[in-house]
Each structure stands twice: as structure tokens, then as C-alpha cells.
Scaffold this motif. Structure first.
Motif, PDB file in Angstrom:
ATOM      1  N   ASP A  33     -72.927 -33.156 -32.964  1.00 42.61           N
ATOM      2  CA  ASP A  33     -72.233 -34.156 -33.767  1.00 42.61           C
ATOM      3  C   ASP A  33     -71.968 -35.340 -32.834  1.00 42.61           C
ATOM      4  N   VAL A  34     -72.640 -36.446 -33.062  1.00 40.98           N
ATOM      5  CA  VAL A  34     -72.694 -37.543 -32.097  1.00 40.98           C
ATOM      6  C   VAL A  34     -71.390 -38.340 -32.085  1.00 40.98           C
ATOM      7  N   GLY A  62     -82.824 -44.116 -29.922  1.00 42.28           N
ATOM      8  CA  GLY A  62     -81.754 -43.523 -29.138  1.00 42.28           C
ATOM      9  C   GLY A  62     -82.217 -42.437 -28.209  1.00 42.28           C
ATOM     10  N   MET A  63     -82.134 -42.694 -26.902  1.00 41.18           N
ATOM     11  CA  MET A  63     -82.638 -41.776 -25.881  1.00 41.18           C
ATOM     12  C   MET A  63     -81.535 -41.038 -25.140  1.00 41.18           C
ATOM     13  N   GLU A  64     -80.279 -41.216 -25.556  1.00 35.67           N
ATOM     14  CA  GLU A  64     -79.170 -40.471 -24.946  1.00 35.67           C
ATOM     15  C   GLU A  64     -77.977 -40.541 -25.880  1.00 35.67           C
ATOM     16  N   CYS A  65     -77.151 -39.512 -25.825  1.00 38.49           N
ATOM     17  CA  CYS A  65     -75.962 -39.481 -26.669  1.00 38.49           C
ATOM     18  C   CYS A  65     -74.930 -38.553 -26.054  1.00 38.49           C
ATOM     19  N   SER A  66     -73.751 -38.566 -26.654  1.00 38.48           N
ATOM     20  CA  SER A  66     -72.711 -37.602 -26.320  1.00 38.48           C
ATOM     21  C   SER A  66     -72.070 -37.124 -27.610  1.00 38.48           C
ATOM     22  N   GLY A  67     -71.374 -35.998 -27.518  1.00 41.32           N
ATOM     23  CA  GLY A  67     -70.717 -35.485 -28.704  1.00 41.32           C
ATOM     24  C   GLY A  67     -70.303 -34.039 -28.541  1.00 41.32           C
ATOM     25  N   VAL A  68     -70.208 -33.342 -29.657  1.00 40.80           N
ATOM     26  CA  VAL A  68     -69.748 -31.949 -29.680  1.00 40.80           C
ATOM     27  C   VAL A  68     -70.811 -31.089 -30.354  1.00 40.80           C
ATOM     28  N   GLY A  92     -83.601 -40.182 -31.547  1.00 42.02           N
ATOM     29  CA  GLY A  92     -82.641 -39.640 -32.495  1.00 42.02           C
ATOM     30  C   GLY A  92     -81.181 -39.894 -32.211  1.00 42.02           C
ATOM     31  N   GLY A  93     -80.858 -40.646 -31.151  1.00 42.97           N
ATOM     32  CA  GLY A  93     -79.465 -40.807 -30.752  1.00 42.97           C
ATOM     33  C   GLY A  93     -78.636 -41.732 -31.620  1.00 42.97           C
ATOM     34  N   TYR A  94     -79.265 -42.705 -32.289  1.00 47.70           N
ATOM     35  CA  TYR A  94     -78.521 -43.642 -33.140  1.00 47.70           C
ATOM     36  C   TYR A  94     -78.262 -42.982 -34.496  1.00 47.70           C
ATOM     37  N   ALA A 117     -69.475 -40.711 -21.690  1.00 47.01           N
ATOM     38  CA  ALA A 117     -70.539 -39.853 -21.157  1.00 47.01           C
ATOM     39  C   ALA A 117     -71.890 -40.172 -21.778  1.00 47.01           C
ATOM     40  N   ALA A 118     -71.893 -40.850 -22.922  1.00 47.67           N
ATOM     41  CA  ALA A 118     -73.154 -41.173 -23.591  1.00 47.67           C
ATOM     42  C   ALA A 118     -74.039 -42.096 -22.771  1.00 47.67           C
ATOM     43  N   VAL A 119     -73.465 -42.858 -21.846  1.00 47.33           N
ATOM     44  CA  VAL A 119     -74.279 -43.798 -21.065  1.00 47.33           C
ATOM     45  C   VAL A 119     -74.834 -43.161 -19.795  1.00 47.33           C
TER      46      VAL A 119
END
Length: 318
Positions: A33-34, A62-68, A92-94, A117-119
Motif C-alpha cells: 500500500d503505497v 515509478g521506479m521506487e516507492c515506500s509504504g506498508v 508501477g510506483g505512481y 524512504a521512498a526516495v
């Protein structure tokens, strides 16, 4: 779920916030869950239609993301629902949700918010794999980083300094040069006013320009120096003086991260987890966030990145 889609190749205005089918985690994948997604120059190129995602990857930017993590597929090791993580993606990150191989997932480092952390995944994996795994930068050696104020540049400065190297960067404005020095660079050269080839000698060069800087990059290498090309903003074709390279016993590497197999990415991620994350947790290396923009306004974030005025990374948030 909602995600940013590209209606057709073009400018930032082609980015649209739309409903799409929810992704499902397959074997070896986790569903995230982004919370936030980091922007990268490759996203701009994909939007323009000149850098398609690897075969089988999501068409969503989207080449990077953060979440749960909300769900895990079969054969996932070390992760459970509820874990706060960040991830290296092929795409798929956006989006509000993304499925990703567990090997490309990292726990959020100590002392860093889940949002910020997403960056980290793209820059950490790029710098670790190229500067340390490929070029094998050693303590006491000099690293030259082109684009020192970029996301990759700001991370490379901090990591190389934390591991005992001297760091020189190029930057396009006095403000950017000063910020690089604040982050730990020993010297920052304004490339609009000075010729870096006349001022520095380096053991490793991390280059985003390609053809435009090829001759000068070879000229600044010390004996046994290593040039690593990770971008082609200055063109794809240049003339190489093999005699000059041979005389220095130098080497040139050209690498890309996005299209590598999951196993290779997993090895890089493990190296980051073991060698880089402890430095982030200790505060020696920190995310540099220039601005945060709501994900639905991704067009504005792309305009910001294209302006070249940013220092560090631009972040999309839910």
C-alpha cells in the motif's frame, strides 16, 4: 485503485490520475500500500515515449516507492503484512498499490520516515552497485560525481564520504555547489564557469552525461581509474582515445539497473541492506528531499524535475 497513466507520449500534461485494476501479488511477490513514490529522470523519458519499461513490467510510471505491506504471495521470505518498507521497482510506483518481488524490498531504515524512504531505493542501489560493486571505490580514493546536486549525486557524496573517500562534484549553479559541500563534498566545480578536466584527478568517475564528457572523463582518470557511465544526457556516441585509456590502465563500464533480472537486483538490494542501511540508520547518510507533491499532481512534479532547479529528490505522496 488509482494510478498515474500516460495518455500518450508527450509533456507533463499527458499524466492522468485514473482508476485501474488492483494488482495482485504473485508467487514471490508482496503487495505494498503505497505511501510515497520517488521521481527519477527515467520517468520523464518513459513519459516521452523514449524509455519503455522492461518486458513484463507495469506500464505505470515509478521506479521506487515506500509504504506498508498488505499481502504476501507464496514463497516470500522475511516479510509480513504490516511491515513498513521501501522497494526498487521496474515500474508501477505512481499508484496506490504495487506488487513487487520480495528480493527488491527493504525495510524502512531506522530514523527515516516511511514517506521519505521512498526516495532511497533507486539512488542507494544505483550508487552502491556502480561505485562500490562495479568500480570498487576504496577508502582514500577520489570519486568524481557529475550532477552532484541530483538525487544520485547527493546520495553518492554522503555514502562515499561515510566510507572514507574524497569526493569532487560538478554542479551548474553556485547554490547547488554550496549544497554539495554542505553534504560533504571536498570540492564542487561549477561546470558553467570552470573546466573540471583542468581541476581534478579521480580514481572513479560516476557519469550521467555520456558522449559529451567521454574524452574529459578519460583524461581525469588516475592510473587504474574507472569510469562508470550511468546516463546519456550528453549523447550516445563519442570518440574514445584507446591510447589514453591504455596508458592509464583504465576501464570504462556502462550500466543500467532497471532491466536487470530479479536475482541481480536482489543481490544489489542485499548489499545495500548490509552495507548502506546501517549508515542511514546512524545518520551518516540521509535522504535529500527537495519537494513533496501530491501524487494526483504528478504533472507538476515532472515540471519541477525538468526545470533542473531541484536539489536532491522530488517526492510524490498519497
Amino acid at each position: 485503485m488509482r494510478a498515474i497513466l500516460v495518455s500518450e507520449p508527450g509533456g507533463p500534461e499527458v499524466l492522468q490520475w485514473r482508476e485501474v485494476p488492483d494488482p495482485r501479488p504473485g508467487p514471490g511477490e508482496v503487495l505494498i500500500d503505497v505511501t510515497a513514490a520517488g521521481l527519477n529522470r527515467a520517468d520523464l523519458m518513459q513519459r516521452q515515449g523514449i524509455y519503455p519499461p522492461p518486458p513484463g513490467a507495469s506500464e505505470i510510471l515509478g521506479m521506487e516507492c515506500s509504504g506498508v505491506i498488505t499481502e504476501v504471495g507464496e514463497d516470500v521470505e522475511g516479510f509480513s503484512p504490516g511491515d513498513e518498507v521501501c522497494a526498487l521497482l521496474a515500474g508501477g510506483g505512481y499508484a496506490e498499490k504495487v506488487a513487487v518481488p520480495w528480493e527488491q524490498v527493504l525495510r524502512v531504515p531506522e530514523g527515516v520516515s516511511t514517506r521519505d524512504a521512498a526516495v532511497l531505493p533507486e539512488v542507494a542501489c544505483t550508487v552502491w552497485s556502480n561505485v562500490f560493486m562495479t568500480a570498487r571505490l576504496r577508502r582514500g580514493e577520489t570519486l568524481l560525481v557529475h550532477g552532484g546536486a541530483s538525487g544520485i549525486g547527493t546520495f553518492a557524496i554522503q555514502l562515499a564520504k561515510a566510507l572514507g573517500s574524497r569526493v569532487v562534484v560538478t554542479a551548474g549553479t553556485a547554490e547547488k555547489a554550496a549544497r554539495c559541500v554542505e553534504l560533504g563534498a571536498d570540492e564542487a566545480i561549477n561546470y558553467r564557469e570552470e573546466d573540471f578536466a583542468e581541476k581534478v584527478r579521480a580514481d572513479v568517475v560516476l557519469d550521467i552525461m555520456g558522449a559529451k564528457y567521454l574524452e574529459k572523463n578519460v583524461s581525469v582518470l588516475n592510473t587504474g581509474g574507472r569510469l562508470v557511465v550511468i546516463g546519456l544526457q550528453g549523447g550516445t556516441k563519442g570518440e574514445l582515445n584507446l591510447g589514453a585509456l591504455l596508458g592509464k590502465r583504465g576501464s570504462i563500464h556502462a550500466t543500467a539497473l532497471r532491466g536487470r533480472p530479479v536475482a541481480e537486483k536482489g543481490a544489489i538490494v542485499r548489499g545495500v541492506d548490509q552495507n548502506v542501511w546501517p549508515l542511514v540508520g546512524a545518520g551518516a547518510v540521509r535522504p535529500v528531499v527537495h519537494a513533496t507533491v501530491p501524487m494526483a499532481e504528478a504533472a507538476r512534479a515532472h515540471q519541477m524535475l525538468e526545470s533542473g532547479e531541484h536539489i536532491g529528490k522530488v517526492l510524490l505522496t498519497r
